[in-house]
Scaffold this motif. Sequence first.
Motif, PDB file in Angstrom:
ATOM      1  N   VAL A 149     -43.547  35.416  -0.917  1.00  0.00           N
ATOM      2  CA  VAL A 149     -44.797  35.252  -1.657  1.00  0.00           C
ATOM      3  C   VAL A 149     -44.549  35.262  -3.164  1.00  0.00           C
ATOM      4  O   VAL A 149     -45.117  34.454  -3.915  1.00  0.00           O
ATOM      5  CB  VAL A 149     -45.807  36.358  -1.272  1.00  0.00           C
ATOM      6  CG1 VAL A 149     -47.004  36.362  -2.232  1.00  0.00           C
ATOM      7  CG2 VAL A 149     -46.289  36.154   0.162  1.00  0.00           C
ATOM      8  N   PHE A 150     -43.682  36.163  -3.619  1.00  0.00           N
ATOM      9  CA  PHE A 150     -43.427  36.275  -5.061  1.00  0.00           C
ATOM     10  C   PHE A 150     -42.194  35.481  -5.501  1.00  0.00           C
ATOM     11  O   PHE A 150     -41.756  35.592  -6.648  1.00  0.00           O
ATOM     12  CB  PHE A 150     -43.253  37.753  -5.439  1.00  0.00           C
ATOM     13  CG  PHE A 150     -44.523  38.560  -5.282  1.00  0.00           C
ATOM     14  CD1 PHE A 150     -45.556  38.443  -6.202  1.00  0.00           C
ATOM     15  CD2 PHE A 150     -44.685  39.389  -4.193  1.00  0.00           C
ATOM     16  CE1 PHE A 150     -46.724  39.171  -6.048  1.00  0.00           C
ATOM     17  CE2 PHE A 150     -45.852  40.127  -4.028  1.00  0.00           C
ATOM     18  CZ  PHE A 150     -46.883  40.017  -4.956  1.00  0.00           C
ATOM     19  N   ASN A 151     -41.634  34.699  -4.568  1.00  0.00           N
ATOM     20  CA  ASN A 151     -40.499  33.817  -4.870  1.00  0.00           C
ATOM     21  C   ASN A 151     -39.348  34.584  -5.524  1.00  0.00           C
ATOM     22  O   ASN A 151     -38.808  34.198  -6.560  1.00  0.00           O
ATOM     23  CB  ASN A 151     -40.949  32.665  -5.776  1.00  0.00           C
ATOM     24  CG  ASN A 151     -39.909  31.556  -5.848  1.00  0.00           C
ATOM     25  OD1 ASN A 151     -39.117  31.371  -4.910  1.00  0.00           O
ATOM     26  ND2 ASN A 151     -39.894  30.823  -6.953  1.00  0.00           N
ATOM     27  N   ILE A 152     -38.958  35.694  -4.885  1.00  0.00           N
ATOM     28  CA  ILE A 152     -37.874  36.535  -5.388  1.00  0.00           C
ATOM     29  C   ILE A 152     -36.642  36.343  -4.516  1.00  0.00           C
ATOM     30  O   ILE A 152     -36.712  36.499  -3.288  1.00  0.00           O
ATOM     31  CB  ILE A 152     -38.293  38.019  -5.389  1.00  0.00           C
ATOM     32  CG1 ILE A 152     -39.454  38.229  -6.378  1.00  0.00           C
ATOM     33  CG2 ILE A 152     -37.127  38.922  -5.742  1.00  0.00           C
ATOM     34  CD1 ILE A 152     -40.059  39.609  -6.329  1.00  0.00           C
ATOM     35  N   ASN A 153     -35.495  36.022  -5.117  1.00  0.00           N
ATOM     36  CA  ASN A 153     -34.267  35.770  -4.368  1.00  0.00           C
ATOM     37  C   ASN A 153     -33.115  36.698  -4.757  1.00  0.00           C
ATOM     38  O   ASN A 153     -32.180  36.878  -3.981  1.00  0.00           O
ATOM     39  CB  ASN A 153     -33.822  34.307  -4.560  1.00  0.00           C
ATOM     40  CG  ASN A 153     -34.818  33.334  -3.939  1.00  0.00           C
ATOM     41  OD1 ASN A 153     -35.175  33.479  -2.766  1.00  0.00           O
ATOM     42  ND2 ASN A 153     -35.271  32.355  -4.719  1.00  0.00           N
ATOM     43  N   ALA A 154     -33.157  37.268  -5.950  1.00  0.00           N
ATOM     44  CA  ALA A 154     -32.060  38.132  -6.401  1.00  0.00           C
ATOM     45  C   ALA A 154     -31.939  39.350  -5.499  1.00  0.00           C
ATOM     46  O   ALA A 154     -32.941  40.005  -5.177  1.00  0.00           O
ATOM     47  CB  ALA A 154     -32.294  38.566  -7.845  1.00  0.00           C
ATOM     48  N   ALA A 155     -30.704  39.632  -5.072  1.00  0.00           N
ATOM     49  CA  ALA A 155     -30.471  40.722  -4.113  1.00  0.00           C
ATOM     50  C   ALA A 155     -30.994  42.056  -4.634  1.00  0.00           C
ATOM     51  O   ALA A 155     -31.586  42.848  -3.892  1.00  0.00           O
ATOM     52  CB  ALA A 155     -28.979  40.831  -3.801  1.00  0.00           C
ATOM     53  N   PHE A 156     -30.805  42.303  -5.937  1.00  0.00           N
ATOM     54  CA  PHE A 156     -31.236  43.578  -6.512  1.00  0.00           C
ATOM     55  C   PHE A 156     -32.750  43.723  -6.448  1.00  0.00           C
ATOM     56  O   PHE A 156     -33.286  44.782  -6.097  1.00  0.00           O
ATOM     57  CB  PHE A 156     -30.746  43.683  -7.973  1.00  0.00           C
ATOM     58  CG  PHE A 156     -31.193  44.941  -8.664  1.00  0.00           C
ATOM     59  CD1 PHE A 156     -30.629  46.181  -8.339  1.00  0.00           C
ATOM     60  CD2 PHE A 156     -32.199  44.899  -9.622  1.00  0.00           C
ATOM     61  CE1 PHE A 156     -31.059  47.349  -8.964  1.00  0.00           C
ATOM     62  CE2 PHE A 156     -32.624  46.062 -10.253  1.00  0.00           C
ATOM     63  CZ  PHE A 156     -32.047  47.290  -9.922  1.00  0.00           C
ATOM     64  N   LEU A 157     -33.474  42.639  -6.772  1.00  0.00           N
ATOM     65  CA  LEU A 157     -34.937  42.692  -6.767  1.00  0.00           C
ATOM     66  C   LEU A 157     -35.489  42.794  -5.342  1.00  0.00           C
ATOM     67  O   LEU A 157     -36.486  43.481  -5.106  1.00  0.00           O
ATOM     68  CB  LEU A 157     -35.507  41.456  -7.477  1.00  0.00           C
ATOM     69  CG  LEU A 157     -35.213  41.361  -8.975  1.00  0.00           C
ATOM     70  CD1 LEU A 157     -35.771  40.063  -9.550  1.00  0.00           C
ATOM     71  CD2 LEU A 157     -35.799  42.571  -9.711  1.00  0.00           C
ATOM     72  N   VAL A 158     -34.853  42.104  -4.411  1.00  0.00           N
ATOM     73  CA  VAL A 158     -35.271  42.196  -3.007  1.00  0.00           C
ATOM     74  C   VAL A 158     -35.079  43.628  -2.504  1.00  0.00           C
ATOM     75  O   VAL A 158     -35.906  44.175  -1.757  1.00  0.00           O
ATOM     76  CB  VAL A 158     -34.477  41.205  -2.126  1.00  0.00           C
ATOM     77  CG1 VAL A 158     -34.788  41.435  -0.636  1.00  0.00           C
ATOM     78  CG2 VAL A 158     -34.816  39.767  -2.510  1.00  0.00           C
ATOM     79  N   THR A 159     -33.983  44.249  -2.946  1.00  0.00           N
ATOM     80  CA  THR A 159     -33.720  45.644  -2.561  1.00  0.00           C
ATOM     81  C   THR A 159     -34.794  46.577  -3.107  1.00  0.00           C
ATOM     82  O   THR A 159     -35.224  47.517  -2.438  1.00  0.00           O
ATOM     83  CB  THR A 159     -32.331  46.090  -3.059  1.00  0.00           C
ATOM     84  OG1 THR A 159     -31.335  45.219  -2.523  1.00  0.00           O
ATOM     85  CG2 THR A 159     -32.028  47.518  -2.595  1.00  0.00           C
ATOM     86  N   LEU A 160     -35.264  46.296  -4.337  1.00  0.00           N
ATOM     87  CA  LEU A 160     -36.339  47.105  -4.913  1.00  0.00           C
ATOM     88  C   LEU A 160     -37.628  46.975  -4.105  1.00  0.00           C
ATOM     89  O   LEU A 160     -38.367  47.947  -3.905  1.00  0.00           O
ATOM     90  CB  LEU A 160     -36.591  46.704  -6.369  1.00  0.00           C
ATOM     91  CG  LEU A 160     -35.516  47.091  -7.392  1.00  0.00           C
ATOM     92  CD1 LEU A 160     -35.909  46.610  -8.787  1.00  0.00           C
ATOM     93  CD2 LEU A 160     -35.309  48.609  -7.407  1.00  0.00           C
ATOM     94  N   ILE A 161     -37.895  45.757  -3.639  1.00  0.00           N
ATOM     95  CA  ILE A 161     -39.070  45.546  -2.788  1.00  0.00           C
ATOM     96  C   ILE A 161     -38.940  46.356  -1.503  1.00  0.00           C
ATOM     97  O   ILE A 161     -39.895  46.997  -1.036  1.00  0.00           O
ATOM     98  CB  ILE A 161     -39.240  44.042  -2.457  1.00  0.00           C
ATOM     99  CG1 ILE A 161     -39.632  43.269  -3.714  1.00  0.00           C
ATOM    100  CG2 ILE A 161     -40.287  43.844  -1.362  1.00  0.00           C
ATOM    101  CD1 ILE A 161     -39.718  41.780  -3.511  1.00  0.00           C
ATOM    102  N   LYS A 162     -37.738  46.353  -0.952  1.00  0.00           N
ATOM    103  CA  LYS A 162     -37.505  47.113   0.287  1.00  0.00           C
ATOM    104  C   LYS A 162     -37.718  48.611   0.061  1.00  0.00           C
ATOM    105  O   LYS A 162     -38.245  49.306   0.933  1.00  0.00           O
ATOM    106  CB  LYS A 162     -36.087  46.853   0.801  1.00  0.00           C
ATOM    107  CG  LYS A 162     -35.753  47.644   2.061  1.00  0.00           C
ATOM    108  CD  LYS A 162     -34.382  47.282   2.589  1.00  0.00           C
ATOM    109  CE  LYS A 162     -33.892  48.320   3.594  1.00  0.00           C
ATOM    110  NZ  LYS A 162     -34.820  48.568   4.707  1.00  0.00           N
ATOM    111  N   ILE A 163     -37.332  49.108  -1.108  1.00  0.00           N
ATOM    112  CA  ILE A 163     -37.541  50.521  -1.415  1.00  0.00           C
ATOM    113  C   ILE A 163     -39.032  50.860  -1.365  1.00  0.00           C
ATOM    114  O   ILE A 163     -39.446  51.855  -0.766  1.00  0.00           O
ATOM    115  CB  ILE A 163     -36.963  50.875  -2.802  1.00  0.00           C
ATOM    116  CG1 ILE A 163     -35.435  50.791  -2.783  1.00  0.00           C
ATOM    117  CG2 ILE A 163     -37.403  52.279  -3.228  1.00  0.00           C
ATOM    118  CD1 ILE A 163     -34.801  50.989  -4.140  1.00  0.00           C
TER     119      ILE A 163
END
Length: 357
Positions: free
Chosen positions: A323-337
């Motif tokens: 939905v937010f068009n995020i692909n960077a591994a670090f940012l995806v990890t933050l979403i998972k947190i």
Amino acid sequence: MDQLSKISVVLPSFNPSKEIISVIQRVINQGFSDVIVINDGSREDTSSIFDEVSKINGCTVLHHNENMGKGAALKTGMTYFLENRPLNIGIITIDDDGQHLPEDIKLCAQEMAESGFMVLGARDFNKPSVPLKSRIGNKLSAKLFSASVGLDIADCQTGLRAIPGKYLKTFLNVSGNRFEYETNMLIEAKKERFSLKEVPISTVYIDGNKSTHFKPVRDSIKIIFQFIKYAQSSLISFAIDLLCFYIFLNLLRSHSFFGSWNVILISTIASRILSSLFNFFFNKNFVFKYSGKSIFKTALKYYILCGISMLLSGNITAVLSYVFNINAAFLVTLIKIAVDMGLFVMNYYIQRKWVFK
């Protein structure tokens, strides 16, 4: 009077004073005719006291060769009752220092006989006569117990408990040999949905409660420590899960045949398997110290919850990343947190109510 003759008084004792003789005599004067005293490995210089107790009509003295703890003494008394008093209504447990008034003991026993409930003698810790350490310690214990178990008990540390005979076999299988056993009994009563009620009793402290072997502040800290271990287990597992997720995410993304969605799901599954193995065995062996025979059933429940949580975590993270068009591994990890923080509350409630019930 006839009801009381069918209720056995169970009295654990460790290094008693001669006050125990007076306690027993006052109990018998109320109409009780069977008193089971457990000498929990007391000093040799108290042997004359137990000899005197054994000569009182209606008294049975059982001996532990070494101090095993109040919980172990209660279990010894329960076992003796079940083997030798099968026709009696139940037992009432009391302390040996005179802090339970004979009238209150009788009141709780009669309430148990009439209702069939497990009856707790509840003290009022708001009275000015209550020593500060006992007031703080017992109130803290009650609040922690109510919050963690979901059973609203005003006095979860009371030693005055009337227990129907039908509940005793269950309580014999409850873990704990010292003061924690009395708390574990109440947890088991909640789990088994035993009928339970509290009866207000007098709050009596002798010499500032110096004789007690229970230290309310110290033992409340022990209860808190168990929660700390649970939190530690969750935090370590969370760290393992995130680290593995990040590693798998970067490894799998180097292969073009994996789509972005599948990479996140596979990374979530692999990391959750590793972290859940650690979490389950840590909780089993160090937090709950579970040693029951139903370990497979408990593990099955645990992994059903893990599976549901894992799918929710992976899919919610993937949806938000898309939905937010995020692909960077670090940012995806933050979403998972953020997602897992929300699921943590749900997991704790379900583990407490279902998995480790």
